[in-house]
Write a protein that holds these residues in place. Sequence first.
Motif, PDB file in Angstrom:
ATOM      1  N   LYS A  75       0.817  -1.213   0.000  1.00 52.29           N
ATOM      2  CA  LYS A  75       0.000   0.000   0.000  1.00 52.29           C
ATOM      3  C   LYS A  75       0.851   1.264   0.000  1.00 52.29           C
ATOM      4  CE  LYS A  75      -4.182  -1.800   2.104  1.00 52.29           C
ATOM      5  NZ  LYS A  75      -5.054  -1.781   3.287  1.00 52.29           N
ATOM      6  N   ASN A  76       2.006   1.212   0.653  1.00 53.81           N
ATOM      7  CA  ASN A  76       2.871   2.380   0.746  1.00 53.81           C
ATOM      8  C   ASN A  76       3.758   2.563  -0.471  1.00 53.81           C
ATOM      9  OD1 ASN A  76       1.846   3.043   3.251  1.00 53.81           O
ATOM     10  ND2 ASN A  76       3.376   1.841   4.344  1.00 53.81           N
ATOM     11  N   GLY A  77       3.692   1.656  -1.433  1.00 57.43           N
ATOM     12  CA  GLY A  77       4.484   1.784  -2.649  1.00 57.43           C
ATOM     13  C   GLY A  77       5.911   1.326  -2.491  1.00 57.43           C
ATOM     14  N   THR A  78       6.214   0.636  -1.412  1.00 54.54           N
ATOM     15  CA  THR A  78       7.562   0.107  -1.240  1.00 54.54           C
ATOM     16  C   THR A  78       7.644  -1.318  -1.746  1.00 54.54           C
ATOM     17  OG1 THR A  78       7.023  -0.631   0.993  1.00 54.54           O
ATOM     18  CG2 THR A  78       8.051   1.557   0.766  1.00 54.54           C
ATOM     19  N   ALA A  79       6.787  -1.640  -2.697  1.00 52.38           N
ATOM     20  CA  ALA A  79       6.719  -3.012  -3.184  1.00 52.38           C
ATOM     21  C   ALA A  79       7.893  -3.376  -4.074  1.00 52.38           C
ATOM     22  CB  ALA A  79       5.419  -3.232  -3.943  1.00 52.38           C
ATOM     23  N   GLN A  80       8.519  -2.413  -4.700  1.00 50.26           N
ATOM     24  CA  GLN A  80       9.637  -2.765  -5.553  1.00 50.26           C
ATOM     25  C   GLN A  80      10.889  -2.046  -5.103  1.00 50.26           C
ATOM     26  OE1 GLN A  80       6.909  -1.582  -7.749  1.00 50.26           O
ATOM     27  NE2 GLN A  80       7.382   0.561  -7.669  1.00 50.26           N
ATOM     28  N   ILE A  99       8.372  -7.863  -5.915  1.00 51.84           N
ATOM     29  CA  ILE A  99       6.949  -7.551  -6.064  1.00 51.84           C
ATOM     30  C   ILE A  99       6.199  -8.179  -4.892  1.00 51.84           C
ATOM     31  CG2 ILE A  99       4.934  -7.740  -7.568  1.00 51.84           C
ATOM     32  CD1 ILE A  99       7.223  -6.150  -8.820  1.00 51.84           C
ATOM     33  N   ASN A 100       5.562  -7.352  -4.068  1.00 46.19           N
ATOM     34  CA  ASN A 100       4.730  -7.839  -2.970  1.00 46.19           C
ATOM     35  C   ASN A 100       3.283  -7.806  -3.426  1.00 46.19           C
ATOM     36  OD1 ASN A 100       6.705  -8.290  -0.993  1.00 46.19           O
ATOM     37  ND2 ASN A 100       6.808  -6.121  -0.534  1.00 46.19           N
ATOM     38  N   VAL A 101       2.698  -8.971  -3.552  1.00 45.90           N
ATOM     39  CA  VAL A 101       1.300  -9.075  -3.972  1.00 45.90           C
ATOM     40  C   VAL A 101       0.445  -9.264  -2.724  1.00 45.90           C
ATOM     41  CG1 VAL A 101      -0.360 -10.388  -5.333  1.00 45.90           C
ATOM     42  CG2 VAL A 101       1.968 -10.064  -6.185  1.00 45.90           C
ATOM     43  N   ALA A 102      -0.452  -8.344  -2.492  1.00 47.49           N
ATOM     44  CA  ALA A 102      -1.357  -8.411  -1.345  1.00 47.49           C
ATOM     45  C   ALA A 102      -2.690  -9.006  -1.789  1.00 47.49           C
ATOM     46  CB  ALA A 102      -1.572  -7.019  -0.758  1.00 47.49           C
ATOM     47  N   ASP A 103      -3.439  -9.470  -0.828  1.00 47.48           N
ATOM     48  CA  ASP A 103      -4.752 -10.045  -1.100  1.00 47.48           C
ATOM     49  C   ASP A 103      -5.649  -8.978  -1.736  1.00 47.48           C
ATOM     50  OD1 ASP A 103      -6.620 -12.101  -1.061  1.00 47.48           O
ATOM     51  OD2 ASP A 103      -7.465 -11.439   0.842  1.00 47.48           O
ATOM     52  N   GLY A 104      -6.315  -9.327  -2.808  1.00 44.57           N
ATOM     53  CA  GLY A 104      -7.227  -8.404  -3.471  1.00 44.57           C
ATOM     54  C   GLY A 104      -6.597  -7.662  -4.640  1.00 44.57           C
ATOM     55  N   MET A 105      -5.297  -7.830  -4.840  1.00 47.61           N
ATOM     56  CA  MET A 105      -4.647  -7.157  -5.964  1.00 47.61           C
ATOM     57  C   MET A 105      -4.997  -7.880  -7.262  1.00 47.61           C
ATOM     58  SD  MET A 105      -0.907  -6.139  -4.435  1.00 47.61           S
ATOM     59  CE  MET A 105      -0.434  -5.147  -5.837  1.00 47.61           C
ATOM     60  N   THR A 106      -4.960  -7.155  -8.366  1.00 42.20           N
ATOM     61  CA  THR A 106      -5.280  -7.723  -9.673  1.00 42.20           C
ATOM     62  C   THR A 106      -4.058  -7.657 -10.564  1.00 42.20           C
ATOM     63  OG1 THR A 106      -6.014  -5.595 -10.530  1.00 42.20           O
ATOM     64  CG2 THR A 106      -7.696  -6.989  -9.463  1.00 42.20           C
ATOM     65  N   SER A 107      -4.190  -8.222 -11.758  1.00 41.96           N
ATOM     66  CA  SER A 107      -3.077  -8.234 -12.706  1.00 41.96           C
ATOM     67  C   SER A 107      -2.708  -6.820 -13.149  1.00 41.96           C
ATOM     68  CB  SER A 107      -3.420  -9.112 -13.907  1.00 41.96           C
ATOM     69  OG  SER A 107      -4.573  -8.644 -14.559  1.00 41.96           O
ATOM     70  N   ILE A 108      -3.654  -5.908 -13.188  1.00 45.00           N
ATOM     71  CA  ILE A 108      -3.339  -4.526 -13.576  1.00 45.00           C
ATOM     72  C   ILE A 108      -2.474  -3.867 -12.495  1.00 45.00           C
ATOM     73  CG2 ILE A 108      -5.411  -3.427 -12.650  1.00 45.00           C
ATOM     74  CD1 ILE A 108      -4.120  -2.474 -16.017  1.00 45.00           C
ATOM     75  N   THR A 143       5.531 -12.663  -1.990  1.00 43.06           N
ATOM     76  CA  THR A 143       6.621 -11.819  -2.435  1.00 43.06           C
ATOM     77  C   THR A 143       7.352 -12.526  -3.562  1.00 43.06           C
ATOM     78  OG1 THR A 143       6.855 -10.953  -0.199  1.00 43.06           O
ATOM     79  CG2 THR A 143       8.703 -10.610  -1.683  1.00 43.06           C
ATOM     80  N   TYR A 144       7.505 -11.850  -4.697  1.00 41.87           N
ATOM     81  CA  TYR A 144       8.119 -12.432  -5.884  1.00 41.87           C
ATOM     82  C   TYR A 144       9.270 -11.547  -6.342  1.00 41.87           C
ATOM     83  CZ  TYR A 144       3.610 -14.749  -5.757  1.00 41.87           C
ATOM     84  OH  TYR A 144       2.503 -15.441  -5.354  1.00 41.87           O
ATOM     85  N   THR A 145      10.370 -12.161  -6.752  1.00 45.94           N
ATOM     86  CA  THR A 145      11.530 -11.424  -7.231  1.00 45.94           C
ATOM     87  C   THR A 145      11.679 -11.662  -8.725  1.00 45.94           C
ATOM     88  OG1 THR A 145      12.611 -11.741  -5.106  1.00 45.94           O
ATOM     89  CG2 THR A 145      14.002 -11.074  -6.947  1.00 45.94           C
ATOM     90  N   VAL A 146      11.722 -10.577  -9.500  1.00 49.88           N
ATOM     91  CA  VAL A 146      11.917 -10.651 -10.946  1.00 49.88           C
ATOM     92  C   VAL A 146      13.026  -9.669 -11.320  1.00 49.88           C
ATOM     93  CG1 VAL A 146       9.568 -11.390 -11.500  1.00 49.88           C
ATOM     94  CG2 VAL A 146      10.056  -8.968 -11.325  1.00 49.88           C
ATOM     95  N   ASP A 147      13.686  -9.918 -12.454  1.00 46.13           N
ATOM     96  CA  ASP A 147      14.732  -8.995 -12.882  1.00 46.13           C
ATOM     97  C   ASP A 147      14.648  -8.762 -14.378  1.00 46.13           C
ATOM     98  OD1 ASP A 147      16.405 -11.002 -14.274  1.00 46.13           O
ATOM     99  OD2 ASP A 147      16.827 -11.727 -12.251  1.00 46.13           O
TER     100      ASP A 147
END
Length: 161
Positions: A75-80, A99-108, A143-147
């Motif tokens: 929510k605070n934008g510290t996801a990446q 990438i921190n995916v929280a409950d209720g988030m969508t692909s957009i 929490t997912y890590t991509v590069d």
Amino acid sequence: MKVNLISSFSAGLLLATGISTIAYFSSDSHVSKAAGQPASNQASVSKDEMKKQLTDAGYIVQTKDEYNKNLDAAKNGTAQQEAAPPADAQKQNVSQAVINVADGMTSIDVGRMLVSANLVPDAFQFSKDIEARGLQNKLRPGTYTVDSGMSYDQIIAAIFH
């Protein structure tokens, strides 16, 4: 109607109710046992064993504190967060995002995070690609890590499973 007929009908209802009551309360059903106690044929499983079984089955198990921490971070934008460039100057710069995916988030929402990390060009197109592949219901909190060294398909595979 005759009084005799009504009396017989009432007596039959009373007798049927009594028989049903006796049959219900005399049955040896595990449902009537005290709530909260495990049935005698079930083994008690510890928290660690439960967590291992769920993790092995493909679920992401978090404590409430971990979940709230990830939710607040998203929510605070510290996801990446971008990682430092590699030590070898001749290699291409590879940026890494968590990438921190929280409950209720969508692909957009995920697409927007990937756009801000410069890993995909367009969040809306990313979302449309996810829907075209039928993966919109495969997004799970975590929490997912991509590069930037990953291909578009590898990024999707890392987040949507």
